[in-house]
Structures are given as C-alpha cells and as structure tokens.
Design an enzyme around this catalytic site. Structure first.
Site, PDB file in Angstrom:
ATOM      1  N   ASP A  38      21.267  36.330   0.076  1.00 17.44           N
ATOM      2  CA  ASP A  38      20.442  35.624   1.087  1.00 17.44           C
ATOM      3  C   ASP A  38      19.359  34.763   0.420  1.00 17.44           C
ATOM      4  O   ASP A  38      18.562  34.128   1.101  1.00 17.44           O
ATOM      5  CB  ASP A  38      19.824  36.615   2.093  1.00 17.44           C
ATOM      6  CG  ASP A  38      18.757  37.490   1.464  1.00 17.44           C
ATOM      7  OD1 ASP A  38      18.602  37.470   0.215  1.00 17.44           O
ATOM      8  OD2 ASP A  38      18.071  38.198   2.226  1.00 17.44           O
ATOM      9  N   ALA A  81      19.948  43.973  -3.135  1.00 19.05           N
ATOM     10  CA  ALA A  81      18.991  45.009  -2.742  1.00 19.05           C
ATOM     11  C   ALA A  81      17.589  44.454  -2.940  1.00 19.05           C
ATOM     12  O   ALA A  81      17.394  43.424  -3.582  1.00 19.05           O
ATOM     13  CB  ALA A  81      19.168  46.263  -3.607  1.00 19.05           C
ATOM     14  N   SER A 123      20.147  53.276  -9.111  1.00 16.88           N
ATOM     15  CA  SER A 123      18.999  53.323 -10.013  1.00 16.88           C
ATOM     16  C   SER A 123      18.797  54.707 -10.637  1.00 16.88           C
ATOM     17  O   SER A 123      18.298  55.621  -9.979  1.00 16.88           O
ATOM     18  CB  SER A 123      17.739  52.932  -9.240  1.00 16.88           C
ATOM     19  OG  SER A 123      16.620  53.183 -10.065  1.00 16.88           O
ATOM     20  N   TYR A 148      12.161  53.564  -2.352  1.00 18.58           N
ATOM     21  CA  TYR A 148      13.258  52.859  -3.042  1.00 18.58           C
ATOM     22  C   TYR A 148      14.277  53.861  -3.588  1.00 18.58           C
ATOM     23  O   TYR A 148      15.486  53.724  -3.358  1.00 18.58           O
ATOM     24  CB  TYR A 148      12.676  51.995  -4.175  1.00 18.58           C
ATOM     25  CG  TYR A 148      13.702  51.402  -5.110  1.00 18.58           C
ATOM     26  CD1 TYR A 148      14.577  50.412  -4.676  1.00 18.58           C
ATOM     27  CD2 TYR A 148      13.787  51.812  -6.448  1.00 18.58           C
ATOM     28  CE1 TYR A 148      15.515  49.854  -5.547  1.00 18.58           C
ATOM     29  CE2 TYR A 148      14.713  51.254  -7.319  1.00 18.58           C
ATOM     30  CZ  TYR A 148      15.580  50.279  -6.867  1.00 18.58           C
ATOM     31  OH  TYR A 148      16.508  49.739  -7.728  1.00 18.58           O
ATOM     32  N   LYS A 152      18.180  54.214  -2.311  1.00 14.24           N
ATOM     33  CA  LYS A 152      19.296  53.986  -3.236  1.00 14.24           C
ATOM     34  C   LYS A 152      20.195  55.241  -3.288  1.00 14.24           C
ATOM     35  O   LYS A 152      21.413  55.141  -3.331  1.00 14.24           O
ATOM     36  CB  LYS A 152      18.784  53.660  -4.651  1.00 14.24           C
ATOM     37  CG  LYS A 152      18.069  52.335  -4.806  1.00 14.24           C
ATOM     38  CD  LYS A 152      18.891  51.115  -4.474  1.00 14.24           C
ATOM     39  CE  LYS A 152      19.877  50.712  -5.550  1.00 14.24           C
ATOM     40  NZ  LYS A 152      20.540  49.403  -5.230  1.00 14.24           N
ATOM     41  N   ARG A 213       9.915  55.210 -20.392  1.00 16.70           N
ATOM     42  CA  ARG A 213      11.010  54.562 -19.685  1.00 16.70           C
ATOM     43  C   ARG A 213      12.137  54.287 -20.677  1.00 16.70           C
ATOM     44  O   ARG A 213      11.907  54.120 -21.873  1.00 16.70           O
ATOM     45  CB  ARG A 213      10.560  53.224 -19.068  1.00 16.70           C
ATOM     46  CG  ARG A 213       9.499  53.357 -17.977  1.00 16.70           C
ATOM     47  CD  ARG A 213      10.066  53.992 -16.714  1.00 16.70           C
ATOM     48  NE  ARG A 213       9.072  54.136 -15.657  1.00 16.70           N
ATOM     49  CZ  ARG A 213       8.324  55.224 -15.440  1.00 16.70           C
ATOM     50  NH1 ARG A 213       8.438  56.271 -16.240  1.00 16.70           N
ATOM     51  NH2 ARG A 213       7.477  55.270 -14.441  1.00 16.70           N
TER      52      ARG A 213
HETATM   53  N1  LIG Z   1      16.370  45.571 -12.563  1.00 15.44           N
HETATM   54  C1  LIG Z   1      16.437  46.874 -12.798  1.00 15.44           C
HETATM   55  O1  LIG Z   1      15.771  47.395 -13.698  1.00 15.44           O
HETATM   56  C2  LIG Z   1      17.342  47.749 -11.970  1.00 15.44           C
HETATM   57  C3  LIG Z   1      17.403  49.119 -12.272  1.00 15.44           C
HETATM   58  C4  LIG Z   1      18.209  49.941 -11.516  1.00 15.44           C
HETATM   59  C5  LIG Z   1      18.993  49.416 -10.506  1.00 15.44           C
HETATM   60  N2  LIG Z   1      18.922  48.092 -10.214  1.00 15.44           N
HETATM   61  C6  LIG Z   1      19.754  47.599  -9.097  1.00 15.44           C
HETATM   62  O2  LIG Z   1      20.463  46.447  -9.535  1.00 15.44           O
HETATM   63  C7  LIG Z   1      20.605  45.537  -8.446  1.00 15.44           C
HETATM   64  C8  LIG Z   1      20.138  44.151  -8.857  1.00 15.44           C
HETATM   65  O3  LIG Z   1      18.766  44.197  -9.283  1.00 15.44           O
HETATM   66  P1  LIG Z   1      18.044  42.936  -9.950  1.00 15.44           P
HETATM   67  O4  LIG Z   1      17.052  43.458 -10.900  1.00 15.44           O
HETATM   68  O5  LIG Z   1      19.051  41.952 -10.400  1.00 15.44           O
HETATM   69  O6  LIG Z   1      17.222  42.367  -8.702  1.00 15.44           O
HETATM   70  P2  LIG Z   1      17.100  40.888  -8.129  1.00 15.44           P
HETATM   71  O7  LIG Z   1      16.008  40.913  -7.116  1.00 15.44           O
HETATM   72  O8  LIG Z   1      17.008  39.892  -9.224  1.00 15.44           O
HETATM   73  O9  LIG Z   1      18.514  40.697  -7.411  1.00 15.44           O
HETATM   74  C9  LIG Z   1      18.783  41.185  -6.116  1.00 15.44           C
HETATM   75  C10 LIG Z   1      19.508  40.106  -5.351  1.00 15.44           C
HETATM   76  O10 LIG Z   1      19.800  40.593  -4.027  1.00 15.44           O
HETATM   77  C11 LIG Z   1      19.507  39.568  -3.096  1.00 15.44           C
HETATM   78  N3  LIG Z   1      19.183  40.175  -1.807  1.00 15.44           N
HETATM   79  C12 LIG Z   1      18.084  40.905  -1.488  1.00 15.44           C
HETATM   80  N4  LIG Z   1      18.133  41.266  -0.190  1.00 15.44           N
HETATM   81  C13 LIG Z   1      19.286  40.749   0.312  1.00 15.44           C
HETATM   82  C14 LIG Z   1      19.898  40.777   1.595  1.00 15.44           C
HETATM   83  N5  LIG Z   1      19.327  41.386   2.645  1.00 15.44           N
HETATM   84  N6  LIG Z   1      21.097  40.145   1.763  1.00 15.44           N
HETATM   85  C15 LIG Z   1      21.682  39.509   0.722  1.00 15.44           C
HETATM   86  N7  LIG Z   1      21.147  39.440  -0.511  1.00 15.44           N
HETATM   87  C16 LIG Z   1      19.968  40.056  -0.716  1.00 15.44           C
HETATM   88  C17 LIG Z   1      18.309  38.816  -3.694  1.00 15.44           C
HETATM   89  O11 LIG Z   1      18.160  37.511  -3.182  1.00 15.44           O
HETATM   90  C18 LIG Z   1      18.668  38.829  -5.178  1.00 15.44           C
HETATM   91  O12 LIG Z   1      19.438  37.696  -5.542  1.00 15.44           O
HETATM   92  C19 LIG Z   1      19.830  46.151  -7.278  1.00 15.44           C
HETATM   93  O13 LIG Z   1      20.747  46.824  -6.445  1.00 15.44           O
HETATM   94  C20 LIG Z   1      18.906  47.156  -7.934  1.00 15.44           C
HETATM   95  O14 LIG Z   1      18.583  48.229  -7.064  1.00 15.44           O
HETATM   96  C21 LIG Z   1      18.122  47.244 -10.917  1.00 15.44           C
END
Ligand SMILES: NC(=O)c1ccc[n+]([C@@H]2O[C@H](COP(=O)([O-])OP(=O)(O)OC[C@H]3O[C@@H](n4cnc5c(N)ncnc54)[C@H](O)[C@@H]3O)[C@@H](O)[C@H]2O)c1
Length: 315
Positions: A38, A81, A123, A148, A152, A213
């Site tokens: 989105d 997310a 996560s 969060y 998850k 971490r």
């Molecule tokens: N970054 C980390 O350290 C980390 C650690 C553990 C898990 N994660 C998981 O990895 C995934 C990606 O994380 P990231 O760091 O790339 O975050 P990010 O915010 O860069 O990417 C998330 C993406 O989801 C999209 N999004 C959010 N809400 C939405 C919705 N309602 N509909 C459609 N799209 C939507 C956002 O626009 C974004 O492009 C997530 O599920 C997060 O929980 C990330």
C-alpha cells in the site's frame, strides 16, 4: 537437491526494506514476481524492474482475492506489516488490524487459489519476549510483551493452523539491518544511529545500553527466503546469527568508524522492549543448510556507505 521450477510468487510488502530485496533475488533466480504494497511505508524507488505491482491494502480482502484470482500465484511470501515495537504501543488497534487481520486476509486469498506454499516473515526479536535462556531455540515458549510481538505471534498461529496442502513456512528474523533500511520510518537501530551521526543529530538509547540484540544482515535474510522455496521445506525457522551485541557497543562501533565523539543520551527503557534477544539458528543450519554469511564488521561498513550515499544524494 530439489530441481529448479519457475514459480509465480506473490510478495506482499515488496516495496519495503526486506521485501524489495527478496523480490530482486526471486527475479534473479528466474521467478515471476507480483508485489502487493500500500506504500504506506515502502517506496516506489525500492521496486526492482520487472515486477508486477498492485497498490492495495492487505486489510481489503475483496481486492486481495481479485488479484490472487487474476494472477494465480503458486507461492506467496508475506512481508507486509507495520514493524515498530514503539509505534505498536501507541497504536495497538492499527497493529492488530494490519498485522493480524491483514495476514488472515492474505491466508484466505492464498487458499482460494490453491497456493502451494505460504512464507511468513515473523519476528524472532519480538515474539519470544524475555526468554529464559540464550540463544533462543524455536521450541522455547513464545511470550511476547509488545503489541507488535503479540500480533506477529497470533498471525503465525493462524498460518500454522492452515498448514496442509498449502505448506507453511515461518521465518523468525532477528534484528535485520543493511543497505535500504529507512531511517525516517524509525526502523532499525543501526540505521538510526548511523543516520543521526552522519547528519550531526543526537542519538538516544532507551535503557542502559546493555540490552543485547542479534543483528542479521538483509542479504542473509534474502538467502533464507530463497532456500525455503524448495518444495520439501515447511515449518518454523529462526533467522539470526546466534551472537548478541550490546546496543552501546554497536553505537560505539559506528561512532569509531564515522569518527564521531558525541555520546548518546540515555532515556528510561521501554517496558515493551525485551532486555536480551539472541537466536539459535541450529535448526536452519541443519534443515535448510542456511547460515549467516555476512560478518558484522563488513555488513556495518556497507550499511554506513549506503546511508552516506543516500544523504549526499538528498542534499
Ligand atoms: N526489519 C526487521 O528487523 C524485522 C525483524 C523481524 C521481522 N520483520 C518482518 O519483516 C517484514 C518486513 O519488514 P521491513 O523491515 O522490510 O519493514 P518495511 O516497513 O520496510 O516494509 C513493510 C512493507 O509493508 C507495507 N505495508 C504496511 N502496511 C501495509 C498494508 N496494510 N497493506 C499493504 N502493504 C503494507 C509497507 O508499505 C512496506 O513496504 C515485516 O513483516 C516485519 O514484521 C522485520
């Protein structure tokens, strides 16, 4: 060795930090990639060339089903997310809506078209809570303390309850860092510290800085998303390094590399943030033949270079 088969992979959150790099790797491996995002947090500039893109909110089930029926993906990779522990405490309803209901919608849409496999980005940093022993294995009890972490984990449970003809894979990431993380979204402490230091801004540490971490480079996370495409793979896997780094050490490491003398300001800790988090990756090593390959010093250096380049490009 599983034989290669070209898949049609629908990736949610593909405009984000991790999702966009997974999309790129899938394309390079010869798969077709369809992205749903989105753009609430992700950026169009992150999208690799050659993907089909739909700007859709995962909370909109009708729209999701329409796209799934049109595109008929064989595999779904769910990264969309909201990802900030801090923000989830301020806006818990929004987080439940996107992270749980949104995931349930993706599962529903996937099962309507008979997807073979659904991979979920969970996560490992948030769902275990204050675990009793480090490094944390997948079999440890999951007792998240932040909204969060709770949403998850709840989404994981729904997904795993649907494992059957549709194989399910849960990747529990540690703290992911690397080029492409967006400091303005307030994500990723390495990106935030580096960005502050390079811009001459003050950094803050919540707590005494001795919390540990497990920092995993995004390239290693991308590789995990490639290996789980193999048909036989299903189940839960921690994706981290098994090494815990105190936040203050990471801050000082970055400060040394950037030759910055400014110290962080310590603020009261957030009760929703865990004290220590280090993941055991023994299962992923044994069952996926995956292992973290990017040494921390090299990953950190690359990240600093990328942030520096972005800052110069923006002025
Ligand atoms: N970054 C980390 O350290 C980390 C650690 C553990 C898990 N994660 C998981 O990895 C995934 C990606 O994380 P990231 O760091 O790339 O975050 P990010 O915010 O860069 O990417 C998330 C993406 O989801 C999209 N999004 C959010 N809400 C939405 C919705 N309602 N509909 C459609 N799209 C939507 C956002 O626009 C974004 O492009 C997530 O599920 C997060 O929980 C990330």
């Amino acid at each position: 060795m599983d034989n290669f088969k070209e898949e049609k992979i629908l990736l949610t959150g593909g405009a984000g930090f991790i999702g966009s790099q997974v999309a790129q790797a899938y394309l390079l491996a010869g798969h077709k990639v369809i992205i749903i995002d989105d753009f609430s947090r992700g950026k169009r500039g992150n999208l690799p060339e050659g993907v089909i893109v739909y700007q859709v909110d995962i909370c909109n089930l009708d729209k999701l089903c329409e796209i799934f029926i049109r595109e008929q993906p064989t595999i779904v990779n769910h990264h969309a997310a909201l990802v900030s522990v801090r923000e989830s405490c301020q806006h818990p309803e929004l987080y439940w809506q996107v992270n749980l209901q949104g995931t349930v919608n993706v599962i529903e849409a996937a099962s309507t078209v008979g997807v073979k496999k659904l991979i979920y980005a969970s996560s490992g940093g948030a769902i275990y809570g204050n675990a009793k022993a480090m490094p944390i294995r997948e079999s440890a009890s999951a007792e998240p303390i932040s909204p969060y972490g709770k949403n998850k984990l709840a989404a994981e449970k729904v997904l795993l309850s649907r494992d059957g003809n549709m194989k399910t894979v849960v990747l529990r990431y540690a703290n992911v860092y690397g080029p492409g993380q967006d400091a303005l979204n307030n994500n990723g402490v390495i990106t935030i510290f580096s960005n502050n230091m390079l811009r001459g801004n003050q950094s803050f540490i919540y707590g005494d800085g001795r919390q540990t971490r497990d920092f995993i480079h995004v390239r290693d996370v991308v590789n995990a998303n490639l290996v789980v495409l193999k048909p036989r793979v299903r189940g839960i896997f921690n994706i981290g390094t098994g090494i815990g780094q105190p936040l203050i050490d990471v801050y000082l490491w970055i400060a040394r590399l950037l030759k910055v003398a400014k110290m962080p300001i310590f603020l009261p800790g957030n009760p929703y943030e865990v004290k220590h988090n280090v993941l055991s990756v023994q299962r992923a090593r044994e069952k996926l033949e995956w292992q973290p390959c990017v040494p921390f010093d090299r990953g950190l250096w690359e990240t600093l270079q990328a942030i520096e380049t972005d800052i110069h490009a923006s002025v």
